[in-house]
Design an enzyme around this catalytic site. Structure first.
Site, PDB file in Angstrom:
ATOM      1  N   SER A   1       0.796  -1.226   0.000  1.00  0.00           N
ATOM      2  CA  SER A   1       0.000   0.000   0.000  1.00  0.00           C
ATOM      3  C   SER A   1       0.827   1.275   0.000  1.00  0.00           C
ATOM      4  CB  SER A   1      -0.947  -0.004   1.200  1.00  0.00           C
ATOM      5  OG  SER A   1      -0.238  -0.188   2.407  1.00  0.00           O
TER       6      SER A   1
ATOM      7  N   HIS B   1      -5.267  -3.196  -2.988  1.00  0.00           N
ATOM      8  CA  HIS B   1      -4.919  -2.226  -4.025  1.00  0.00           C
ATOM      9  C   HIS B   1      -4.789  -2.875  -5.402  1.00  0.00           C
ATOM     10  CE1 HIS B   1      -4.140   0.865  -0.968  1.00  0.00           C
ATOM     11  NE2 HIS B   1      -3.720  -0.159  -0.251  1.00  0.00           N
TER      12      HIS B   1
ATOM     13  N   LYS C   1     -11.823   0.954  -1.909  1.00  0.00           N
ATOM     14  CA  LYS C   1     -10.754   1.481  -2.764  1.00  0.00           C
ATOM     15  C   LYS C   1     -11.266   1.523  -4.203  1.00  0.00           C
ATOM     16  CE  LYS C   1      -7.556   0.831   0.837  1.00  0.00           C
ATOM     17  NZ  LYS C   1      -6.919  -0.116   1.735  1.00  0.00           N
TER      18      LYS C   1
HETATM   19  C1  LIG Z   1      -6.877  -0.150   3.192  1.00  0.00           C
HETATM   20  C2  LIG Z   1      -6.305  -1.470   3.470  1.00  0.00           C
HETATM   21  C3  LIG Z   1      -6.900  -2.325   4.395  1.00  0.00           C
HETATM   22  C4  LIG Z   1      -8.048  -1.904   5.251  1.00  0.00           C
HETATM   23  O1  LIG Z   1      -9.231  -1.865   4.523  1.00  0.00           O
HETATM   24  P1  LIG Z   1     -10.430  -0.973   5.098  1.00  0.00           P
HETATM   25  O2  LIG Z   1     -11.622  -1.441   4.368  1.00  0.00           O
HETATM   26  O3  LIG Z   1     -10.052   0.436   4.814  1.00  0.00           O
HETATM   27  O4  LIG Z   1     -10.496  -1.266   6.563  1.00  0.00           O
HETATM   28  C5  LIG Z   1      -6.383  -3.596   4.535  1.00  0.00           C
HETATM   29  N1  LIG Z   1      -5.299  -3.986   3.837  1.00  0.00           N
HETATM   30  C6  LIG Z   1      -4.677  -3.172   2.972  1.00  0.00           C
HETATM   31  C7  LIG Z   1      -3.480  -3.668   2.231  1.00  0.00           C
HETATM   32  C8  LIG Z   1      -5.152  -1.887   2.768  1.00  0.00           C
HETATM   33  O5  LIG Z   1      -4.528  -1.066   1.941  1.00  0.00           O
END
Ligand SMILES: *Cc1c(COP(=O)(O)O)cnc(C)c1O
Length: 376
Positions: A156, A184, A219
């Site tokens: 990330s 992502h 995302k």
């Molecule tokens: C954003 C993210 C999460 C958390 O997801 P949310 O739905 O925002 O709680 C978990 N793992 C990774 C790699 C992320 O980038």
């Protein structure tokens, strides 16, 4: 905190100013897509707002079921299970499949939620150097109990991709679970947006039983929530045992209606996936000499700065120029690895990218730590 006064998008009104944003994870520009907004409204009209209970009580509705089915079908796996957030999905997967006496072998740069999940599970956590498969193998050889390999698909804060082919080979060799959190990757790339494993051609012949995937819906999908997808057995275990599934209110059914609309767009969004790739190429071409990027083929294009004061100063100068590019500092990234985390969306235009590269070119990077912009 900066307060947004317009919807999520590449251009946002923030604290009374228009800013061009390069910081969200809304990679396909779907967070304010009219079809998804309409689906949420229709979903609320049909199903109300609150789900009122956990899934296993009476909070599981037809849209949840339809979305779980659609996600499983899209990823060509037996089942998927919805969660309210990715953080909770990760707590569930790790805590549901391993515990005391077992071993989690994890990449050092994994997302914080995976680190927390491993710690909370009670299993022994062994971390290998980022992407270092020889180190991962050493950790696996020392592992006891049930083994789990745990990794981000796309990292990330760096934007690089895990060595997933090698991890699959290790999982097979050591009879380990492989959990890939592709927060992502889903939607962003792969055939029909099926993520990093698809992009690398690793699941063309089917998804192996030991592989469990986690995806977030906040995302590229532009909605909220998350899912775990895999073979029937591990998914059933989570449904029965995972505390972050059992002891929390189900997401609103209207949200599942919205995500179904989003999934339909994600599957056919070849044009959007071509757009972010084109914008990333323009960004790389337009950068002034001396600006160092990290090795990334994804929409996450961090500019490595090093010193955290300097990173904040650059971010501040960009904000002065009307651009929101967050400075990411320790403890989110290691000491000395502060960076500007530029993220590029399919919704950016070539002019937006030019604005950013021009601003980076024109900056005199004076230090001014008095106005630190918060990270996204
Ligand atoms: C954003 C993210 C999460 C958390 O997801 P949310 O739905 O925002 O709680 C978990 N793992 C990774 C790699 C992320 O980038």
């Amino acid at each position: 905190m900066r307060v947004g006064q317009s919807p999520q998008g590449v251009s946002m009104r923030v604290d009374g100013r228009e800013l061009l944003t390069f910081c969200s994870n809304d990679y396909l520009g779907l967070a304010n897509h009219p079809d998804i907004v309409a689906a949420l409204q229709m979903g609320a009209a049909r199903w109300g707002v609150g789900s009122g209970a956990a899934h296993l009580v009476n909070g599981h509705f037809e849209p949840h079921d339809a979305l779980e089915f659609a996600l499983a079908e899209w990823l060509r796996v037996d089942r998927s299970l919805l969660f309210s957030t990715g953080y909770m999905a990760n707590l569930a997967v790790v805590g549901g499949l391993v515990g005391r006496g077992d071993t989690v072998v994890a990449d050092k740069l994994n997302h914080a939620s995976l680190v927390d999940a491993a710690q909370l599970s009670g299993a022994t956590l062994r971390r290998y150097r980022h992407g270092d498969m020889a180190d991962a193998r050493r950790q696996l050889m020392r592992a006891t109990g049930t083994r789990m390999l745990l990794t981000d698909g796309v990292f990330s804060m760096d934007g690089d991709v895990a060595p997933l082919a090698d991890l699959m080979a290790l999982a097979e060799e050591f009879d380990a679970w492989l959990v890939v959190d592709d927060a992502h990757g889903f939607g962003v790339w792969g055939e029909e947006g099926r993520g990093s494993l698809s992009e690398l051609g690793l699941i063309d012949a089917g998804v192996p039983e030991y592989l469990v995937q986690v995806g977030t819906l906040g995302k590229a999908f532009g909605t909220a929530g998350a899912f775990v997808a895999g073979a029937s057995q591990p998914v059933e275990v989570l449904l029965q045992r995972a505390r972050s599934y059992l002891f929390t209110t189900a997401q609103p059914p209207a949200l599942a209606v919205a995500t179904l609309a989003s999934l339909a767009i994600v599957k056919s969004a070849t044009d959007l996936r071509a757009s972010w790739r084109a914008r990333v190429a323009e960004f790389k071409r337009g950068l002034p000499p001396g600006i160092e990027l990290m090795p990334s083929q994804t929409p996450i294009q961090p500019v490595l700065v090093g010193d955290s004061t300097q990173a904040v100063a650059w971010s501040t100068r960009l904000a002065d120029a009307g651009l929101w590019v967050p400075a990411i500092r320790p403890p989110t990234v290691p000491q000395g690895a502060s960076r500007l985390r530029v993220t590029i969306s399919a919704a950016h235009t070539p002019a937006h990218i030019e604005h950013l590269t021009n601003a980076l070119t024109g900056l005199e990077f004076t230090q001014n730590p008095d106005f630190p912009p918060p990270p996204c």
